[in-house]
Motif scaffolding. Sequence first.
Motif, PDB file in Angstrom:
ATOM      1  N   UNK A  66      14.825  -7.252 -34.291  1.00  0.00           N
ATOM      2  CA  UNK A  66      13.986  -6.280 -33.690  1.00  0.00           C
ATOM      3  C   UNK A  66      14.773  -4.841 -33.766  1.00  0.00           C
ATOM      4  N   UNK A  67      15.957  -5.019 -33.316  1.00  0.00           N
ATOM      5  CA  UNK A  67      16.999  -3.816 -33.469  1.00  0.00           C
ATOM      6  C   UNK A  67      16.990  -3.095 -35.123  1.00  0.00           C
ATOM      7  N   UNK A  68      17.082  -4.008 -35.947  1.00  0.00           N
ATOM      8  CA  UNK A  68      17.096  -3.569 -37.490  1.00  0.00           C
ATOM      9  C   UNK A  68      15.600  -3.175 -37.858  1.00  0.00           C
ATOM     10  N   UNK A  69      14.633  -3.662 -37.478  1.00  0.00           N
ATOM     11  CA  UNK A  69      13.473  -2.761 -37.806  1.00  0.00           C
ATOM     12  C   UNK A  69      13.074  -1.692 -36.916  1.00  0.00           C
ATOM     13  N   UNK A  70      13.619  -1.561 -35.707  1.00  0.00           N
ATOM     14  CA  UNK A  70      13.449  -0.160 -35.098  1.00  0.00           C
ATOM     15  C   UNK A  70      13.972   0.884 -35.700  1.00  0.00           C
ATOM     16  N   UNK A  71      15.360   0.521 -36.032  1.00  0.00           N
ATOM     17  CA  UNK A  71      16.290   1.620 -36.594  1.00  0.00           C
ATOM     18  C   UNK A  71      15.812   2.006 -37.823  1.00  0.00           C
ATOM     19  N   UNK A  72      15.318   1.059 -38.832  1.00  0.00           N
ATOM     20  CA  UNK A  72      14.821   1.397 -39.965  1.00  0.00           C
ATOM     21  C   UNK A  72      13.414   2.351 -39.854  1.00  0.00           C
ATOM     22  N   UNK A  73      12.554   1.940 -38.919  1.00  0.00           N
ATOM     23  CA  UNK A  73      11.432   2.551 -38.820  1.00  0.00           C
ATOM     24  C   UNK A  73      11.573   3.984 -38.076  1.00  0.00           C
ATOM     25  N   UNK A  74      12.684   4.088 -37.332  1.00  0.00           N
ATOM     26  CA  UNK A  74      13.100   5.245 -36.837  1.00  0.00           C
ATOM     27  C   UNK A  74      13.350   6.490 -37.859  1.00  0.00           C
ATOM     28  N   UNK A  75      14.361   5.808 -38.719  1.00  0.00           N
ATOM     29  CA  UNK A  75      14.914   6.809 -39.855  1.00  0.00           C
ATOM     30  C   UNK A  75      13.803   6.853 -40.833  1.00  0.00           C
ATOM     31  N   UNK A  76      12.850   6.291 -41.138  1.00  0.00           N
ATOM     32  CA  UNK A  76      11.700   6.315 -42.095  1.00  0.00           C
ATOM     33  C   UNK A  76      10.562   7.354 -41.499  1.00  0.00           C
ATOM     34  N   UNK A  77      10.413   7.156 -40.533  1.00  0.00           N
ATOM     35  CA  UNK A  77       9.241   7.904 -39.843  1.00  0.00           C
ATOM     36  C   UNK A  77       9.142   8.574 -38.539  1.00  0.00           C
ATOM     37  N   UNK A  78      10.214   8.456 -37.941  1.00  0.00           N
ATOM     38  CA  UNK A  78      10.356   8.927 -36.325  1.00  0.00           C
ATOM     39  C   UNK A  78       9.637   7.981 -35.410  1.00  0.00           C
ATOM     40  N   UNK A  79       9.523   8.651 -34.279  1.00  0.00           N
ATOM     41  CA  UNK A  79       9.014   7.642 -33.108  1.00  0.00           C
ATOM     42  C   UNK A  79       7.579   7.089 -33.906  1.00  0.00           C
ATOM     43  N   UNK A  80       6.841   8.471 -34.069  1.00  0.00           N
ATOM     44  CA  UNK A  80       5.551   8.123 -34.421  1.00  0.00           C
ATOM     45  C   UNK A  80       5.182   6.886 -35.230  1.00  0.00           C
ATOM     46  N   UNK A  81       6.155   6.667 -36.191  1.00  0.00           N
ATOM     47  CA  UNK A  81       5.984   5.511 -36.872  1.00  0.00           C
ATOM     48  C   UNK A  81       6.541   4.231 -36.238  1.00  0.00           C
ATOM     49  N   UNK A  82       7.844   4.409 -35.288  1.00  0.00           N
ATOM     50  CA  UNK A  82       8.346   3.298 -34.949  1.00  0.00           C
ATOM     51  C   UNK A  82       7.816   2.772 -33.985  1.00  0.00           C
ATOM     52  N   UNK A  83       7.102   3.454 -33.186  1.00  0.00           N
ATOM     53  CA  UNK A  83       6.194   3.054 -31.855  1.00  0.00           C
ATOM     54  C   UNK A  83       5.719   1.607 -31.665  1.00  0.00           C
ATOM     55  N   UNK A  84       5.293   1.091 -32.943  1.00  0.00           N
ATOM     56  CA  UNK A  84       4.652  -0.034 -32.996  1.00  0.00           C
ATOM     57  C   UNK A  84       5.624  -1.164 -33.330  1.00  0.00           C
ATOM     58  N   UNK A  85       6.927  -0.793 -33.274  1.00  0.00           N
ATOM     59  CA  UNK A  85       8.057  -1.831 -33.718  1.00  0.00           C
ATOM     60  C   UNK A  85       8.780  -2.309 -32.595  1.00  0.00           C
ATOM     61  N   UNK A  86       8.782  -1.847 -31.403  1.00  0.00           N
ATOM     62  CA  UNK A  86       9.402  -2.512 -30.367  1.00  0.00           C
ATOM     63  C   UNK A  86       8.392  -3.282 -29.513  1.00  0.00           C
ATOM     64  N   UNK A  87       8.014  -4.400 -30.209  1.00  0.00           N
ATOM     65  CA  UNK A  87       7.042  -5.192 -29.947  1.00  0.00           C
ATOM     66  C   UNK A  87       7.180  -6.727 -30.405  1.00  0.00           C
ATOM     67  N   UNK A  88       7.676  -7.562 -29.401  1.00  0.00           N
ATOM     68  CA  UNK A  88       8.051  -8.936 -30.009  1.00  0.00           C
ATOM     69  C   UNK A  88       6.946  -9.550 -30.746  1.00  0.00           C
ATOM     70  N   UNK A  89       5.383  -9.073 -30.333  1.00  0.00           N
ATOM     71  CA  UNK A  89       4.335  -9.732 -30.910  1.00  0.00           C
ATOM     72  C   UNK A  89       3.957  -9.471 -32.236  1.00  0.00           C
ATOM     73  N   UNK A  90       4.881  -8.225 -32.728  1.00  0.00           N
ATOM     74  CA  UNK A  90       4.717  -7.828 -34.086  1.00  0.00           C
ATOM     75  C   UNK A  90       5.408  -8.504 -35.269  1.00  0.00           C
ATOM     76  N   UNK A  91       6.268  -9.341 -34.626  1.00  0.00           N
ATOM     77  CA  UNK A  91       7.106 -10.135 -35.649  1.00  0.00           C
ATOM     78  C   UNK A  91       7.075 -11.837 -35.977  1.00  0.00           C
ATOM     79  N   UNK A  92       6.681 -11.775 -37.274  1.00  0.00           N
ATOM     80  CA  UNK A  92       6.309 -13.472 -37.428  1.00  0.00           C
ATOM     81  C   UNK A  92       7.459 -14.227 -36.908  1.00  0.00           C
ATOM     82  N   UNK A  93       8.719 -13.961 -37.102  1.00  0.00           N
ATOM     83  CA  UNK A  93       9.798 -14.608 -36.673  1.00  0.00           C
ATOM     84  C   UNK A  93       9.552 -15.266 -35.179  1.00  0.00           C
ATOM     85  N   UNK A  94       8.856 -14.595 -34.294  1.00  0.00           N
ATOM     86  CA  UNK A  94       8.661 -14.784 -32.813  1.00  0.00           C
ATOM     87  C   UNK A  94       7.672 -16.140 -33.093  1.00  0.00           C
ATOM     88  N   UNK A  95       6.619 -16.156 -33.853  1.00  0.00           N
ATOM     89  CA  UNK A  95       5.670 -17.389 -33.713  1.00  0.00           C
ATOM     90  C   UNK A  95       6.581 -18.513 -34.329  1.00  0.00           C
TER      91      UNK A  95
END
Length: 210
Positions: A66-95
């Motif tokens: 979660x932390x890694x994806x969020x950080x990368x997404x923030x760096x790549x495209x700011x909050x607008x891009x990263x807003x979907x990544x603080x969501x555990x349902x978004x990660x196949x790892x959780x399933x």
Amino acid sequence: MKFDLTKLALLLTLLLINGLAQSCGGKSTEKEPGALAQPDPDHLSQEDLAWMQKGLDIIGPSQQVLGGKLKAALEAGGVQHAVQYCNIAAFPLMDSLSQTYQVKIRRTSLKARNPKDAPDAAEREMLESFTARYHAGESLDPVIRNLEGGKKGFYAPILVQEMCLKCHGIKGTDIADADYAIISDLYPKDLATEYKSGDLRGIWSLTFTP
Ligand code: HEC
């Protein structure tokens, strides 16, 4: 002998998780109030020790991904891009973790952004107890609880790091107005702002069905 090995594995996992938390927070020299402390394996039954280990095995990699994806997404495209990544349902790892361990994985908070993350009665009690321990400056050891129907609950604190403030900090200061416009559009009932680094943001809540 087997018991000692289990204890050793638990301690090693805890050391690893503490290390990760510190490397993410970037303040390894300062002792933060309410830092994730090590539960004393001597005070847990052998059965609960095994549940504790399973819980730690799940939240360790989850926090890392979660932390890694969020950080990368923030760096790549700011909050607008990263807003979907603080969501555990978004990660196949959780399933895959849910299936491997037969567990329901949630994050919950007394101030939820997504109303789906609002606590149930047992979670609210845990959140209130973690909050009281946090304010008393006590350690925030993860907890194992017996739940209805023979289920087991695992609860562990989620602390706010510097990186989280862009979306959970003070509106207008940490969170840019244009970014908050995006967040409040998606989450009109958002309560999850005005946090500071080191605050207790919420808890992991895992429900195991043995
Ligand atoms: C880019 C913006 C963004 C950043 C950065 C961010 N979050 Fe979130 N956070 C969100 C959004 C959006 C949700 C709602 C997700 C959903 O729909 O489940 C959320 C939800 C949560 C939840 C679930 C409870 C709730 O309020 O719904 C927790 C816990 C949480 N965030 C903790 C953190 C922590 C800890 C950090 C820093 C490591 C962090 N967040 C960083 C945007 C962000």
